[in-house]
Write an enzyme that holds these catalytic residues in place. Structure first.
Site, PDB file in Angstrom:
ATOM      1  N   PHE A   1       0.949  -0.772  -0.014  1.00 51.85           N
ATOM      2  CA  PHE A   1      -0.004  -0.241   0.151  1.00 51.85           C
ATOM      3  C   PHE A   1       0.642   1.409  -0.303  1.00 51.85           C
ATOM      4  O   PHE A   1       1.801   1.104   0.532  1.00 51.85           O
ATOM      5  CB  PHE A   1      -1.103  -0.217   1.711  1.00 51.85           C
TER       6      PHE A   1
ATOM      7  N   ASP B   1       1.599  -4.814   8.473  1.00 59.00           N
ATOM      8  CA  ASP B   1       1.015  -3.852   8.478  1.00 59.00           C
ATOM      9  C   ASP B   1      -0.631  -4.990   8.972  1.00 59.00           C
ATOM     10  O   ASP B   1      -0.938  -5.595   7.321  1.00 59.00           O
ATOM     11  CB  ASP B   1       0.428  -3.711   7.503  1.00 59.00           C
TER      12      ASP B   1
ATOM     13  N   TYR C   1     -10.910   1.078  11.906  1.00 63.44           N
ATOM     14  CA  TYR C   1     -11.966   1.932  10.326  1.00 63.44           C
ATOM     15  C   TYR C   1     -12.646   0.649   9.520  1.00 63.44           C
ATOM     16  O   TYR C   1     -13.545   1.093   8.761  1.00 63.44           O
ATOM     17  CB  TYR C   1     -12.231   2.697  10.328  1.00 63.44           C
ATOM     18  N   LYS C   2     -11.831  -0.341   9.424  1.00 65.80           N
ATOM     19  CA  LYS C   2     -12.328  -1.053   7.908  1.00 65.80           C
ATOM     20  C   LYS C   2     -13.302  -1.968   8.945  1.00 65.80           C
ATOM     21  O   LYS C   2     -14.313  -1.752   8.963  1.00 65.80           O
ATOM     22  CB  LYS C   2     -11.015  -1.402   7.500  1.00 65.80           C
TER      23      LYS C   2
ATOM     24  N   ARG D   1     -12.820  -4.486  -5.730  1.00 67.48           N
ATOM     25  CA  ARG D   1     -12.567  -4.598  -5.012  1.00 67.48           C
ATOM     26  C   ARG D   1     -13.660  -5.165  -3.906  1.00 67.48           C
ATOM     27  O   ARG D   1     -14.607  -3.763  -4.120  1.00 67.48           O
ATOM     28  CB  ARG D   1     -11.936  -4.263  -4.315  1.00 67.48           C
TER      29      ARG D   1
END
Length: 412
Positions: free
Chosen positions: A133, A201, A226-227, A371
């Site tokens: 990322f 991560d 927050y995911k 996605r």
């Protein structure tokens, strides 16, 4: 685990039958989602849990509005970040005092890298996947510039060579684009051989796969809330540091809240013994209160069952995608995949907008990847079935080619 997660539905009725026998089905009712929306972006922003909204409202209208500054004591604000770290530890297979909720993933990557560098052997380097990322790559490069160490962008297939050279390696447990799951235990074994340190991560892994930091031998990690944890937009990050390593770690951003005795107002920094030593500033209490409620969603959840359902939802998506003739870039085996499936679709952006218009919210990753995130707590098998039917219809009729679907939004 032998259960109905092992079966891939071949009809809509079979998908409904799987939903009727789903041991996680009860969790769905606690999430607040708009009518006629199938939400497939839990890997970008999870939806609100009812307890999160209740905790947030109580914090704002009662603890803050009525308790004012006294709520640091009466409402437990001062210890809330560490408390939530302890609760979150159960979701990643760690001890409570090894996890702290604080700052952002970017800041925590930097803090952990700086703390770990003096403990590594071999080359003075920080490594990061060339397909990682972007934020992780930016932090690695900026850290290298500041410290004078080399920044090595690791190409596919060169992971273990990089680890053999020592230093620090930033690695996602689940790849943000493909959804590929990493064998953390194998990576840690290689790192130990070279006295290197892996900095994991966990952003696309926590809350959707069964993580066990102890079993993997993992030493350092950070991740967002927050995911799949549904902590809300901008919810704070968390970090993990293995307890035997903790005393040797010295944060480059020492803060008053991480001091062993903050109310002595000592000018010399003395860190706490636990992971709270990494607290840098005043915690965002409103966000923490929402996260406190959101984590209640996992109170009675078997993480192995959660992992299995995520895999089964992905299996169904992949099976239908291959029937349609789409290219799947995610691993076919559920054991090698996280909670999302990525498809390469020509004209992918307008296709996602056409799906959105029919109530199926997903996200697009340039240049051509759609996605789908499969959060097992609120998504059903029939949702995935209907999604793929809608996708097939959009592609067959080319309804995606309407002008309104080509207009680019700032956030994709």
């Amino acid at each position: 685990m032998q259960n109905n997660f092992m079966k891939i539905a071949t009809t809509r009725d079979e998908a409904l039958a799987l939903d009727a026998q789903d041991p996680l089905a009860h969790a769905r009712a606690q999430f607040k989602l708009p009518d006629n929306v199938t939400y497939l972006v839990g890997h970008s922003l999870g939806p609100p849990h009812s307890a999160a909204l209740e905790k947030l409202n109580h914090c704002a209208t009662d603890s803050w509005a009525k308790g004012l500054v006294g709520s640091w004591n009466s409402a437990g604000w001062f210890d809330l970040a560490a408390k939530l770290g302890g609760k979150l530890s159960g979701l990643i297979g760690a001890h409570p005092d090894e996890v702290m909720v604080t700052d952002t993933v970017s800041v925590n990557l930097f803090k952990l890298a700086a703390s770990a560098l003096p403990l590594t052997q071999g080359k003075r380097q920080i490594c990061v996947d060339a397909e990682e990322f972007p934020t992780d790559q930016y932090i690695a490069e900026a850290f290298a510039d500041l410290t004078g160490v080399a920044c090595r962008r690791v190409k596919p297939g060169e992971d273990f060579d990089a680890l053999s050279d020592g230093g620090i390696y930033i690695k996602s447990a689940v790849n943000y684009r493909s959804g590929e799951r990493v064998d953390m235990k194998a990576y840690e074994a290689k790192a130990r051989e070279a006295d290197a340190l892996l900095l994991w991560d966990l952003s696309h892994a926590t809350g959707v796969i069964n993580l066990d930091m102890k079993a993997a031998g993992a030493k350092l990690a950070t991740g967002c809330t927050y995911k799949y944890l549904n902590g809300g937009p901008g919810a704070p990050s968390f970090l993990y540091a293995e307890k035997n390593l903790l005393p040797k770690l010295h944060t480059p951003l020492p803060g008053w809240m991480g001091h062993a005795a903050p109310f002595e107002f000592n000018g010399q920094y003395v860190p706490r013994e636990d992971a709270a030593r990494f607290a840098s500033g005043t915690p965002p209490i409103l966000s923490l209160s929402a996260l406190e409620g959101a984590l209640e969603a996992f109170d009675d959840i078997d993480m192995k069952a959660l992992d299995a359902k995520a895999g089964a939802l992905g299996d169904l998506c992949i099976a239908r995608a291959e029937e349609i003739g789409l290219k799947v870039i995610s691993p076919r085996e559920a054991s090698k995949r996280g909670g999302h499936v990525s498809l390469k679709v020509k004209n992918g952006y307008p296709v996602t907008r056409a799906l959105h218009a029919q109530g199926f919210q997903s996200d697009f990753r340039s240049p051509d990847t759609i996605r789908f995130g499969f959060s097992p707590l609120y998504l059903r098998y029939v949702d995935v079935w209907d999604l793929m039917e809608a996708l097939k219809e959009i592609l067959d009729t080319k309804s995606w080619d309407a002008p309104e679907f080509h207009a680019r939004s700032k956030v994709t």
